[in-house]
Scaffold this motif. Structure first.
Motif, PDB file in Angstrom:
ATOM      1  N   ASN A  88       0.900  -1.661   0.096  1.00 48.96           N
ATOM      2  CA  ASN A  88      -0.589  -0.276  -0.018  1.00 48.96           C
ATOM      3  C   ASN A  88       0.704   1.255  -0.061  1.00 48.96           C
ATOM      4  OD1 ASN A  88      -2.986  -0.980   0.176  1.00 48.96           O
ATOM      5  ND2 ASN A  88      -2.793  -1.559   1.853  1.00 48.96           N
ATOM      6  N   PRO A  89       0.085   2.416   0.104  1.00 52.90           N
ATOM      7  CA  PRO A  89       1.077   3.641  -0.802  1.00 52.90           C
ATOM      8  C   PRO A  89       1.958   3.769   0.865  1.00 52.90           C
ATOM      9  CG  PRO A  89      -1.250   3.675  -1.113  1.00 52.90           C
ATOM     10  CD  PRO A  89      -1.775   2.585  -1.107  1.00 52.90           C
ATOM     11  N   THR A  90       3.018   4.092   0.541  1.00 54.46           N
ATOM     12  CA  THR A  90       4.344   4.176   1.425  1.00 54.46           C
ATOM     13  C   THR A  90       5.101   5.770   1.454  1.00 54.46           C
ATOM     14  OG1 THR A  90       4.248   2.319   1.995  1.00 54.46           O
ATOM     15  CG2 THR A  90       6.133   3.542   2.924  1.00 54.46           C
ATOM     16  N   PHE A  91       5.260   6.264   1.931  1.00 53.83           N
ATOM     17  CA  PHE A  91       5.776   8.055   2.126  1.00 53.83           C
ATOM     18  C   PHE A  91       7.718   7.889   3.439  1.00 53.83           C
ATOM     19  CE2 PHE A  91       5.844  12.662   3.494  1.00 53.83           C
ATOM     20  CZ  PHE A  91       7.891  12.952   2.039  1.00 53.83           C
ATOM     21  N   PHE A  92       8.660   7.570   2.609  1.00 53.63           N
ATOM     22  CA  PHE A  92      10.121   7.705   2.812  1.00 53.63           C
ATOM     23  C   PHE A  92      10.291   9.135   3.249  1.00 53.63           C
ATOM     24  CE2 PHE A  92       9.006   3.883   0.406  1.00 53.63           C
ATOM     25  CZ  PHE A  92       9.266   2.741   1.507  1.00 53.63           C
ATOM     26  N   ILE A  93      11.041   9.976   3.812  1.00 49.46           N
ATOM     27  CA  ILE A  93      11.123  10.438   4.773  1.00 49.46           C
ATOM     28  C   ILE A  93      12.948  10.250   4.891  1.00 49.46           C
ATOM     29  CG2 ILE A  93      11.643  12.517   6.208  1.00 49.46           C
ATOM     30  CD1 ILE A  93       8.244  12.343   6.087  1.00 49.46           C
ATOM     31  N   PHE A  94      13.269  11.651   4.383  1.00 50.72           N
ATOM     32  CA  PHE A  94      15.164  11.174   5.323  1.00 50.72           C
ATOM     33  C   PHE A  94      15.888  12.961   4.884  1.00 50.72           C
ATOM     34  CE2 PHE A  94      14.502   7.887   2.197  1.00 50.72           C
ATOM     35  CZ  PHE A  94      15.049   6.323   2.299  1.00 50.72           C
ATOM     36  N   GLY A  95      16.764  12.944   6.555  1.00 47.26           N
ATOM     37  CA  GLY A  95      17.382  13.970   6.286  1.00 47.26           C
ATOM     38  C   GLY A  95      18.607  13.926   5.182  1.00 47.26           C
ATOM     39  N   GLU A  96      19.293  15.114   4.836  1.00 46.29           N
ATOM     40  CA  GLU A  96      20.227  15.064   4.104  1.00 46.29           C
ATOM     41  C   GLU A  96      21.709  14.502   4.858  1.00 46.29           C
ATOM     42  OE1 GLU A  96      21.746  18.497   0.908  1.00 46.29           O
ATOM     43  OE2 GLU A  96      21.442  18.662   2.389  1.00 46.29           O
ATOM     44  N   LYS A  97      21.752  14.986   6.027  1.00 50.25           N
ATOM     45  CA  LYS A  97      22.975  14.708   6.755  1.00 50.25           C
ATOM     46  C   LYS A  97      22.787  13.843   8.132  1.00 50.25           C
ATOM     47  CE  LYS A  97      24.933  19.285   5.702  1.00 50.25           C
ATOM     48  NZ  LYS A  97      25.400  20.234   6.895  1.00 50.25           N
TER      49      LYS A  97
ATOM     50  N   LYS B   9       6.441   7.634  -2.282  1.00 44.26           N
ATOM     51  CA  LYS B   9       7.130   9.146  -1.905  1.00 44.26           C
ATOM     52  C   LYS B   9       8.283   8.828  -1.757  1.00 44.26           C
ATOM     53  CE  LYS B   9       6.461  13.896  -1.630  1.00 44.26           C
ATOM     54  NZ  LYS B   9       5.382  15.095  -1.053  1.00 44.26           N
ATOM     55  N   ILE B  10       9.244  10.167  -1.961  1.00 44.31           N
ATOM     56  CA  ILE B  10      10.507   9.770  -1.493  1.00 44.31           C
ATOM     57  C   ILE B  10      10.956  11.422  -1.511  1.00 44.31           C
ATOM     58  CG2 ILE B  10      13.134   9.201  -1.792  1.00 44.31           C
ATOM     59  CD1 ILE B  10      12.751   6.826  -2.973  1.00 44.31           C
ATOM     60  N   LYS B  11      10.950  11.576  -0.445  1.00 42.39           N
ATOM     61  CA  LYS B  11      11.996  13.166   0.031  1.00 42.39           C
ATOM     62  C   LYS B  11      12.741  13.055   0.940  1.00 42.39           C
ATOM     63  CE  LYS B  11       9.744  17.781   0.278  1.00 42.39           C
ATOM     64  NZ  LYS B  11       8.418  18.678   0.706  1.00 42.39           N
ATOM     65  N   VAL B  12      14.340  14.195   0.364  1.00 42.57           N
ATOM     66  CA  VAL B  12      14.856  14.785   0.907  1.00 42.57           C
ATOM     67  C   VAL B  12      15.013  15.995   1.464  1.00 42.57           C
ATOM     68  CG1 VAL B  12      17.399  14.549   1.426  1.00 42.57           C
ATOM     69  CG2 VAL B  12      16.524  12.533  -0.083  1.00 42.57           C
TER      70      VAL B  12
END
Length: 242
Positions: A166-175, A200-203
């Motif tokens: 099912n829909p999944t969003f991945f959140i990351f920090g650049e550092k 979705k992936i977002k940094v």
């Protein structure tokens, strides 16, 4: 003496919780509900610092404020969480006894509680760090979860880790020192190839591990816009599907 753990939580302000604790079979949990009836719920999976850490309880209350029955179970089942005084040399051994891919039984217990005791019909899941890995795992295994948000935590050693249910969003920090940019790039490439649901992936620029769960009074001014953006993105993803 061994070097201290690399993730420094820094000083944390105290937090007066809006919810309450419950016992669900063999699991303790923190629950916060909106002021009105809803059949929508969100499970929050804590990081290595456990279900009683002030930051995670703030997040539970925050999500509940957007209209969701929100619950953070003790996925460590009464065992000790990682502590800021523990040392990095001991972390691998600690992880052997706190495997984020061994959360299926507890997730099923909480899902049953939300459906039978709280009337939930749509249930999402959000997890931070250790909890982000657990969310990634559960979004591959449990179709009862309508949508998920994994914050700075991914499964790395399974060829099946791209087959999200099912829909999944991945959140990351650049550092983030725990997840390299190459790992994020690989995840994105493989999801494009294999994933058949929305993702979705977002940094977030300049952000370190653990950035998105800070309470407002603990934020640095330069980081605040990115933390608030990540939280808004998290809530928007939940609202899109739940």
């Amino acid at each position: 003496m061994a070097d201290p753990f690399l993730y420094d939580t820094g000083e944390r302000s105290r937090y007066g919780c809006l919810g309450h604790e419950v016992q669900i079979e063999h699991i303790k949990a923190y629950v916060c509900r909106p002021s009105f009836f809803t059949d929508k719920a969100v499970i929050v999976i804590h990081d290595i610092f456990g279900w009683q850490f002030p930051d995670i309880r703030y997040i539970v209350d925050l999500i509940a404020g957007h209209g969701y029955i929100t619950i953070c179970p003790d996925f460590f089942k009464g065992t000790d969480p990682w502590k800021t005084t523990d040392h990095w040399a001991d972390f691998a051994d600690w992880m052997k006894h706190h495997d984020p891919t061994k959360v299926d039984k507890e997730a099923d217990v909480v899902l049953k509680y939300l459906k039978e005791q709280s009337g939930a019909k749509k249930i999402g899941i959000v997890g931070f760090s250790w909890g982000g890995m657990a969310v990634h795992h559960l979004m591959l295994k449990n179709p009862q979860l309508t949508a998920g948000v994994s914050l700075y935590g991914i499964i790395r050693d399974s060829e099946e880790r791209y087959n999200l249910l099912n829909p999944t969003f991945f959140i990351f920090g650049e550092k983030d020192h725990t997840i390299s940019y190459d790992q994020i790039t690989l995840l994105e490439e493989k999801l494009k190839q294999y994933c058949r649901v929305a993702y979705k992936i977002k940094v977030y620029p300049g952000q370190v591990h653990g950035f998105a769960q800070l309470k407002p009074e603990d934020m640095k001014p330069a980081d605040k816009p990115y933390i608030e953006e990540a939280r808004k993105d998290m809530i928007d993803w939940i609202k899109m599907f739940i």
